[in-house]
Design an enzyme around this catalytic site. Sequence first.
Site, PDB file in Angstrom:
ATOM      1  N   GLU A 267      -6.409   5.162   0.844  1.00 25.94           N
ATOM      2  CA  GLU A 267      -7.451   4.135   0.920  1.00 25.94           C
ATOM      3  C   GLU A 267      -7.700   3.708   2.365  1.00 25.94           C
ATOM      4  OE1 GLU A 267      -9.307   3.381  -1.552  1.00 25.94           O
ATOM      5  OE2 GLU A 267      -8.122   4.554  -2.971  1.00 25.94           O
ATOM      6  N   ASP A 345      -7.581  11.963   1.728  1.00 26.17           N
ATOM      7  CA  ASP A 345      -6.333  12.585   1.284  1.00 26.17           C
ATOM      8  C   ASP A 345      -5.530  13.098   2.478  1.00 26.17           C
ATOM      9  OD1 ASP A 345      -6.487  12.146  -1.410  1.00 26.17           O
ATOM     10  OD2 ASP A 345      -7.234  14.130  -1.930  1.00 26.17           O
TER      11      ASP A 345
END
Length: 419
Positions: A267, A345
């Site tokens: 995030e 990611d």
Amino acid sequence: MLEIFVLGYCLYFFLTIYTSFMQIGFVKNAKKLQPIILDNEKYEVAANYSIEKEKISIVSSFYSFLIFIFWISYGLNILDSLVSFESTILKAVVFVNLFIIINWILGLPFDLYSTFKLDKKYGFSNMTPALFIKDTLKTGILFLVFGSAVIAIISWIISTLSSWWIWGFVFIFAVIIAINMLYPVIRDKMFDKFEPLKDKELEAKIEKLLDEVGFKSSGVFSVDASKRDNRLNAYFGGLGSTKRVVLFDTLIEKLSHNELLAVLGHELGHFKNGDIVKNIGIMGFVMFVFFAIFGNLSEEIFLGLKLQNESYAIITVFLIFSPILSFFLMPLISLISRYNEYAADEFGSNMQSKEDLISALLKLANENKSFPLSHPIYIFFYYSHPPLVERFKELGYDVHQNNNDDALKDSIFNLKTHG
């Protein structure tokens, strides 16, 4: 002109039905294959859940199409005859509120079925009738108070200002920004119980992670999401001084510290890569296009609907037809989003480790019963995140290995020694 909008709605209806049928057929076939990502039992459960959701979606789409036909044929005209006020603003507030409330009531059976039947069947929903009614009343009050104010102001802008759609866009965009800023505060005060993390070791690790990327927040909180749902989730809520890290209690219970940090690292990747600002920019552009279209509608549309070309009618036409434009714009927006997810990611795995992110994603998929495979056309229209198979591939995890603890340990060991 009205015919073009109706044709667009029909195409939208056909595509939603078509993609659901294609997804059902695809998942039924994939269900017979060797399970990947999920363990054997959850693989079958997730497939069944996915299929049932799409079946409900098909019925819901037909139902919504009938409601659409009713509104444009008779409903709007009937409602117009019932709502009669000399004040343009008052008429807009009452007319639009009634239109939204009627649609909510008509859609309520599907909401109730999904919450109390389908999600309970698959072990997701913990919602009680009392909590559902309580949430509904609170949401209704917020809508009637703040929604009515927004409708009134937009009606005034339409009725008073030339090139109203430009000023209307500026106002609504500002409202959306304000909602994003106040969302965690509203959730905290009216719906959820936000608490500082009881695990001070975890809190210290998260604060260190935030400091490393320069993310300033008003705190790290746990929320009692399990009183409604058993799914695992976390989010960064708010903007500016209201920014906070929110962890579902279900996520804290199921994930280790390192796995939680990997998820938060992902995030934070969105924050560090500027995705939040980019998303606000994309949202603003889409909203501007919407206002440009609906702010310059032909008089023929209102004649076809037997409505006056006034604020109440313009707002209602916007509410009816904007989902169609959203549907056709979503593939492009989702394509950009999927690209951003890969980058997040990579950032998250570098902040923590690939092994921890992979382990976290595996747990999330299993606990949330997320079926890992979907038809390409379904992905094209609906996936804002890359399919799990593709995300694992980018992270170096072989999803075709047997899904057991030993296989996961072997895979993580290989990543550590060869990755």
